[in-house]
Design a protein around this motif. Structure first.
Motif, mmCIF file in Angstrom:
data_model
loop_
_atom_site.group_PDB
_atom_site.id
_atom_site.type_symbol
_atom_site.label_atom_id
_atom_site.label_comp_id
_atom_site.label_asym_id
_atom_site.label_seq_id
_atom_site.Cartn_x
_atom_site.Cartn_y
_atom_site.Cartn_z
ATOM 1 N N LEU A 95 0.817 -1.214 0.000
ATOM 2 C CA LEU A 95 0.000 0.000 0.000
ATOM 3 C C LEU A 95 0.850 1.263 0.000
ATOM 4 C CD1 LEU A 95 -2.933 -1.016 2.344
ATOM 5 C CD2 LEU A 95 -3.052 -0.504 -0.089
ATOM 6 N N ILE A 96 2.027 1.203 0.584
ATOM 7 C CA ILE A 96 2.897 2.376 0.561
ATOM 8 C C ILE A 96 3.399 2.640 -0.856
ATOM 9 C CG2 ILE A 96 5.112 1.267 1.078
ATOM 10 C CD1 ILE A 96 5.533 3.639 3.098
ATOM 11 N N LYS A 97 3.495 1.573 -1.683
ATOM 12 C CA LYS A 97 3.871 1.740 -3.082
ATOM 13 C C LYS A 97 2.687 2.231 -3.923
ATOM 14 C CE LYS A 97 8.156 0.886 -4.439
ATOM 15 N NZ LYS A 97 8.905 1.872 -5.261
ATOM 16 N N THR A 98 1.496 1.722 -3.643
ATOM 17 C CA THR A 98 0.335 2.155 -4.429
ATOM 18 C C THR A 98 0.082 3.648 -4.256
ATOM 19 O OG1 THR A 98 -1.339 1.725 -2.714
ATOM 20 C CG2 THR A 98 -0.760 -0.114 -4.154
ATOM 21 N N VAL A 115 -9.548 12.229 -7.530
ATOM 22 C CA VAL A 115 -9.471 10.780 -7.734
ATOM 23 C C VAL A 115 -10.737 10.309 -8.445
ATOM 24 C CG1 VAL A 115 -7.882 10.170 -5.897
ATOM 25 C CG2 VAL A 115 -10.277 10.473 -5.345
ATOM 26 N N THR A 116 -10.565 9.502 -9.471
ATOM 27 C CA THR A 116 -11.706 8.921 -10.176
ATOM 28 C C THR A 116 -11.568 7.407 -10.166
ATOM 29 O OG1 THR A 116 -10.734 8.827 -12.413
ATOM 30 C CG2 THR A 116 -11.684 10.933 -11.707
ATOM 31 N N ASN A 117 -12.686 6.727 -10.238
ATOM 32 C CA ASN A 117 -12.648 5.274 -10.301
ATOM 33 C C ASN A 117 -13.884 4.742 -11.010
ATOM 34 O OD1 ASN A 117 -14.834 4.778 -8.299
ATOM 35 N ND2 ASN A 117 -13.349 5.568 -6.824
ATOM 36 N N ALA A 118 -13.809 3.507 -11.421
ATOM 37 C CA ALA A 118 -14.969 2.765 -11.909
ATOM 38 C C ALA A 118 -15.484 1.932 -10.744
ATOM 39 C CB ALA A 118 -14.577 1.870 -13.081
ATOM 40 N N ALA A 224 -9.332 4.611 -1.701
ATOM 41 C CA ALA A 224 -9.209 4.921 -0.279
ATOM 42 C C ALA A 224 -7.754 5.108 0.165
ATOM 43 C CB ALA A 224 -9.900 3.853 0.562
ATOM 44 N N PRO A 225 -6.799 4.262 -0.236
ATOM 45 C CA PRO A 225 -5.412 4.491 0.204
ATOM 46 C C PRO A 225 -4.853 5.828 -0.273
ATOM 47 C CG PRO A 225 -5.678 2.240 -0.592
ATOM 48 C CD PRO A 225 -6.931 2.972 -0.963
ATOM 49 N N GLU A 226 -5.155 6.199 -1.512
ATOM 50 C CA GLU A 226 -4.666 7.474 -2.045
ATOM 51 C C GLU A 226 -5.262 8.647 -1.273
ATOM 52 O OE1 GLU A 226 -4.656 5.659 -6.567
ATOM 53 O OE2 GLU A 226 -6.453 5.950 -5.350
ATOM 54 N N VAL A 227 -6.551 8.542 -0.939
ATOM 55 C CA VAL A 227 -7.211 9.609 -0.186
ATOM 56 C C VAL A 227 -6.647 9.696 1.227
ATOM 57 C CG1 VAL A 227 -9.433 10.385 0.750
ATOM 58 C CG2 VAL A 227 -9.290 9.503 -1.589
#
Length: 296
Positions: A95-98, A115-118, A224-227
């Motif tokens: 997750l630290i890499k993502t 952030v956008t997602n499908a 969620a991890p990026e946010v």
């Protein structure tokens, strides 16, 4: 455990410095494109682009529909950087890499993350092709300790215990709803709660029913991890989900979801998403002070 890997502040800085030596752009806004939504980068003017494989420290994107490029450019008077493809836990990345690019963007002076997602719809009122503005999320992996902020805290980026209530900026959501009216797409746009699951499989019926009972409107495998990391280091966040399918919640339902269908809805609705995000960037207020490398 996914979070044992640690990345030093110097490593983030090395990547930020490399990028700033390669491009004249000093981005104020960063955009992370989800599956089938990479066309957002095509709207940028005066582009500089870099393959992830060429950027020091960047992981590689392996998912169909994710081009794996970082694109810099101007949009509506704002300097932007756009990720054409993100990284996922299910690809085997920690997750630290993502979330590695988010802190790099912070060091480059980014103030706002889009952030956008499908996502699949759990709410009865959300159908494929609709756009859900994310007002909150449930981070299912995070509830069991899979969190990019686990491990020693880097105080240069943010506090040990960041508050997440209100991590999706209310002002930007209100502006997006106002723009939806002006663009005559109010019938397609509403707010909702997003849930991240680990993937790569789509949800079982029992899992879908559980998430629905928890108040989840749409579910996906990212964001969620990026946010979390963006909020930790003080970025303003706006998120949206393009609804690409209805999640199966009934044992009598014979339909099933597949990734190709997800990408097809992305292609069909890409222009609408692009228009909404473009107008949002044009109308949002940005601090024009030079804040590159503002994390000492």
């Amino acid at each position: 455990m996914h979070n044992r890997e640690q990345i030093s502040h110097d490593e983030y800085q090395k990547t930020a410095d490399w990028l700033m030596c390669k491009t004249k752009h000093r981005p104020q806004v960063a955009i992370v494109c989800g599956s089938g939504l990479g066309m957002l980068a095509d709207t940028l003017k005066c582009q500089d682009s870099f393959a992830y494989s060429d950027i020091p420290g960047f992981p590689q994107s392996t998912v169909q529909g994710h081009a794996g490029r970082l694109v810099f450019g101007d949009l509506k008077g704002k300097s932007c950087v756009c990720m054409q493809g993100r990284f996922h836990m299910y690809e085997g990345h920690s997750l630290i890499k993502t979330t590695f690019p988010i802190r790099v963007f912070k060091l480059m002076g980014v103030e706002t993350l889009i952030v956008t997602n499908a996502a699949g719809s759990l709410a009865d009122g959300l159908k494929p092709g609709d756009i859900m503005l994310i007002k909150d999320h449930i981070n299912v992996p995070g509830l069991v300790g899979l969190n990019p902020l686990c491990g020693p805290n880097d105080d240069k980026f943010g506090p040990r215990f960041p508050a997440m209530s209100g991590c999706y900026d209310k002002g930007l959501r209100c502006l997006a709803m106002e723009l939806a009216k002006q663009l005559d797409i109010t019938g397609l746009v509403q707010e909702g709660v997003y849930a991240m699951v680990g993937g790569p499989n789509f949800e079982t019926i029992a899992e879908a029913r559980l998430l629905h009972r928890l108040g989840v409107d749409a579910v996906g495998m990212s964001t969620a991890p990026e946010v979390l990391v963006a909020t930790h280091c003080g970025l303003r966040v706006f998120g949206l989900s393009l609804i690409t399918n209805k999640v199966v919640k009934s044992y009598e339902d014979t339909e099933s979801v597949n990734h190709e269908g997800v990408l097809e809805v992305g292609r069909l609705r890409s222009q609408t998403v692009q228009q909404l995000v473009t107008e949002l960037i044009g109308r949002m207020e940005i601090n024009n002070n030079d804040n590159t490398n503002n994390v000492a």
